[in-house]
Scaffold this motif. Structure first.
Motif, PDB file in Angstrom:
ATOM      1  N   THR B  49       0.734  -1.279   0.321  1.00  0.00           N
ATOM      2  CA  THR B  49      -0.413   0.140   0.227  1.00  0.00           C
ATOM      3  C   THR B  49       0.881   1.418  -0.115  1.00  0.00           C
ATOM      4  O   THR B  49       0.731   2.203  -0.574  1.00  0.00           O
ATOM      5  CB  THR B  49      -0.841  -0.346   0.673  1.00  0.00           C
ATOM      6  OG1 THR B  49      -1.754  -1.079   1.086  1.00  0.00           O
ATOM      7  CG2 THR B  49      -1.434   1.134   1.091  1.00  0.00           C
ATOM      8  N   GLN B  91      -7.402   0.740  -0.224  1.00  0.00           N
ATOM      9  CA  GLN B  91      -7.612  -0.550   0.345  1.00  0.00           C
ATOM     10  C   GLN B  91      -8.665  -0.640   0.919  1.00  0.00           C
ATOM     11  O   GLN B  91      -9.231  -1.679   1.257  1.00  0.00           O
ATOM     12  CB  GLN B  91      -6.416  -1.228   0.953  1.00  0.00           C
ATOM     13  CG  GLN B  91      -6.296  -2.597   1.917  1.00  0.00           C
ATOM     14  CD  GLN B  91      -5.304  -3.047   2.437  1.00  0.00           C
ATOM     15  OE1 GLN B  91      -3.963  -2.331   2.413  1.00  0.00           O
ATOM     16  NE2 GLN B  91      -4.959  -4.017   3.456  1.00  0.00           N
ATOM     17  N   ASP B 177      -5.477  -1.505  -5.032  1.00  0.00           N
ATOM     18  CA  ASP B 177      -5.728  -2.185  -3.681  1.00  0.00           C
ATOM     19  C   ASP B 177      -6.547  -3.103  -3.515  1.00  0.00           C
ATOM     20  O   ASP B 177      -7.020  -3.121  -2.843  1.00  0.00           O
ATOM     21  CB  ASP B 177      -4.871  -1.362  -3.020  1.00  0.00           C
ATOM     22  CG  ASP B 177      -3.555  -1.465  -2.367  1.00  0.00           C
ATOM     23  OD1 ASP B 177      -3.858  -2.767  -1.566  1.00  0.00           O
ATOM     24  OD2 ASP B 177      -3.572  -0.876  -1.367  1.00  0.00           O
ATOM     25  N   GLU B 178      -5.266  -4.402  -3.330  1.00  0.00           N
ATOM     26  CA  GLU B 178      -6.644  -5.640  -2.591  1.00  0.00           C
ATOM     27  C   GLU B 178      -8.016  -5.220  -3.114  1.00  0.00           C
ATOM     28  O   GLU B 178      -9.033  -5.241  -1.998  1.00  0.00           O
ATOM     29  CB  GLU B 178      -6.348  -5.863  -1.687  1.00  0.00           C
ATOM     30  CG  GLU B 178      -5.369  -5.716  -0.775  1.00  0.00           C
ATOM     31  CD  GLU B 178      -4.739  -6.867   0.240  1.00  0.00           C
ATOM     32  OE1 GLU B 178      -5.858  -6.766   0.531  1.00  0.00           O
ATOM     33  OE2 GLU B 178      -3.110  -6.538   0.858  1.00  0.00           O
TER      34      GLU B 178
HETATM   35 MG   LIG Z   1      -1.971  -2.927   2.197  1.00  0.00          MG
END
Ligand SMILES: [Mg+2]
Ligand SMILES: Nc1ncnc2c1ncn2[C@@H]1O[C@H](COP(=O)(O)OP(=O)(O)O)[C@@H](O)[C@H]1O
Lengths: 311, 254
Positions: B49, B91, B177-178
């Motif tokens: 991140t 995220q 992000d994810e």
């Molecule tokens: Mg992360």
């Protein structure tokens, strides 16, 4: 209609009725003062409610508007509408400069910067006696004819002017909140980093809101100078900045009608509690504390919450 | 993929981020090829991140250089990076909770199409973006939720909404992000499908924890541990790398 919700439309109709009826029941001067402060508070609420920024220096724009209008009408003999418009422009210009300086700061730092900048304006007002009259202020501002045509000497005549400007202000503030711009400001308030990641520059929007608030403060200040016929240092002082914040909080931050109700209560208290002298401030403080404890959303905010409808 | 001929859209060299003595990203050199899906994987706390935050300028690197389409963007502001077409998702789901799903997507459409400064106009003007916004919501399976407040959507749907909002900008370089974190298997399948469709005409850099997602999707994988690049290559190469197995799977199953 015009994007007003049902409850807001009803409130607007009530407001217009009250504005029309008021001069027959209370001193027109008091009602006009309420409307001037309400306009000032409406603008301040654009910053506090929509952007979420607490300015402790709004009196700078209010006071500058008053001095500008007072000076132009009294010393240069211009007509009142020019004075009021110039008051709004002067407020907006000062707001553009101060907003540019203050918007980079957050939270308490923002509040402190706005306070400090307003103090500079206050000391400027004390010093620039040629423009402000210093400690004496500007006395005896004539109520010359609107556009050089319509005499305003009669209280009811100037009342009509104040009422029209005030109601336009209410509709304008509602429009700003419910505009494409208002939508962006709401989103910034909701999630600023996300807005940045979408390519928005939040500071630009905050600055515009800051300027709009300053313009409304300037117009309100100019209007008030016309109504009262005097313009003094107290309008540009820290107490006035505090007073307008109090009005917004009391009425309901982030509501359309809250600042109006807040202005009504605060000004009415000043009049009816006047016999208590210095105790006014203590009583006001007490009422404020009680309000914050009982209605955390403010009076109109609480009502809107109960009705489940924006007001 | 004909990796030999495609050039890099996004490159970093020696990218480093130190937080008061602790190095979260350590001398990372990445090269994301145009039109590819590039995955950044690694255990929790590996610096993925932080890497995203550096690339999108939400954080300023302590050292190193970032190049996007040949331009040095190391000192750009985050909003400007987005305007150049590199748009990220977060995220932790980033939606506008007090706005409807439709309004969420519209806010992304609004800026590009020049309707974000007019304070004197009615917000009904924004209705002209509704069709496009609804189409984007349909794409991520949120069609029926257009008028639901974003805060009231389930976690998986919030993620989907965030992707729809990002896609509204039609970014040539998408940083996710994810994207499937916290989603049910069904939701994951839908997002994987979506990403496969999305890759047409764009480059995707994604952080992912779910290995099966990465295996099916990515052309290239960079494995990060403790801020450093541990391995890089396609899924077969990376998944057989003994260092990756100990570092990544080891700590993940600890
Ligand atoms: Mg992360
Ligand atoms: N703003 C920050 N200040 C200090 N340390 C941070 C900050 N952001 C991240 N870190 C640390 O950097 C490391 C990497 O974090 P992160 O990039 O979020 O990892 P990942 O996304 O791979 O799980 C973690 O140890 C985290 O605690």
């Amino acid at each position: 209609m015009f994007g007003f919700s049902r409850a807001q439309l009803i409130s607007l109709v009530i407001l217009i009725a009250v504005v029309i009826a008021a001069p027959f029941f209370v001193y027109p001067i008091v009602a006009m003062q309420v409307m001037c402060y309400a306009l000032f508070a409406l603008g301040t609420n654009l910053l506090m409610g929509s952007v979420g920024l607490l300015s402790l220096g709004q009196a700078a724009y209010f006071g500058l508007g008053g001095y500008t209008a007072g000076y132009l009408v009294q010393s240069l003999g211009l007509t009142p509408e020019i004075g009021i418009v110039a008051g709004g422009l002067a407020g907006g210009l000062l707001g553009a400069v101060f907003g540019w300086l203050a918007i980079r700061r957050q939270d308490i730092y923002f509040a402190m910067i706005t306070l400090a900048l307003a103090q500079i304006v206050y000391f400027g007002a004390v010093q620039l006696t040629g423009f402000t009259g210093g400690e004496n202020g500007i006395q005896g501002i004539p109520r010359s004819a609107l556009f050089g045509l319509f005499p305003l000497a009669n209280d009811h005549a100037i009342y009509a002017l104040v009422a029209v400007v005030f109601l336009i202000g209410v509709v304008f503030v509602h429009r700003v909140i419910h505009s494409p711009f208002g939508q962006v400001v709401r989103a910034v308030r909701d999630n600023e980093p996300r807005m940045v990641s979408l390519g928005y520059r939040p500071a630009s929007y905050k600055r515009i809101m800051f300027i709009l608030a300053a313009v409304l403060a300037g117009i309100a200040g100019g209007l008030k100078a016309m109504v009262m016929g005097i313009q003094t240092l107290s309008d540009v002082g820290i107490a006035t900045s505090g007073l307008v914040v109090l009005m917004v909080l009391l009425g309901g931050i982030g509501t359309i009608f809250g600042p109006i109700v807040g202005a009504l209560i605060v000004i009415a208290m000043q009049y009816y509690l006047a016999p208590f002298g210095a105790w006014v401030i203590v009583i006001q403080g007490g009422i404020f504390v009680i309000c914050v404890l009982v209605f955390r959303r403010g009076i109109v905010g609480e009502l809107a919450y109960r009705l489940k409808s924006p007001l | 993929m004909n990796e030999a001929v495609t050039e890099a859209v996004l490159e970093t060299s020696g990218l480093t981020k130190r937080f008061s003595g602790f190095t979260a990203v350590d001398n990372v050199s990445l090269s994301v090829k145009a039109g590819s899906i590039h995955a950044l994987i690694g255990p929790n706390g590996a610096g993925k991140t932080t890497c995203f935050n550096l690339l999108t300028k939400f954080l300023q690197p302590s050292a190193g250089k970032i190049t996007y389409r040949g331009d040095d963007i190391t000192h750009l502001k985050p909003a400007d990076v987005a305007r150049r077409g590199m748009v990220r998702s977060f995220q932790i789901s980033a939606v506008f909770g007090h706005m409807t799903a439709l309004e969420n997507v519209r806010i992304a459409l609004q800026r590009e199409r020049g309707a974000s400064f007019d304070f004197w106009r009615s917000d009904r003007r924004l209705q002209r973006f509704n069709d496009r916004a609804r189409a984007l919501l349909e794409d991520v399976g949120l069609g029926p939720f257009a008028d639901t407040m974003a805060a009231e959507l389930s976690y998986g749907r919030k993620r989907a909404l965030e992707i729809a909002t990002t896609l509204a900008l039609d970014p040539p370089l998408l940083l996710l992000d994810e994207p499937t974190a916290g989603m049910t298997e069904q939701d994951v399948a839908r997002i994987v499908d979506l990403i496969k469709r999305l890759r047409q005409g764009r480059t995707i850099l994604m952080v992912e924890h779910n290995l099966s997602v990465v295996a099916g999707l990515s052309d290239r994988i960079t494995v990060l541990t403790r801020g450093r690049v541990l391995a890089e290559g396609n899924y077969e190469t990376v998944s057989r790398d003994p260092a990756v197995i100990t570092a990544y799977l080891g700590s993940d199953h600890a």
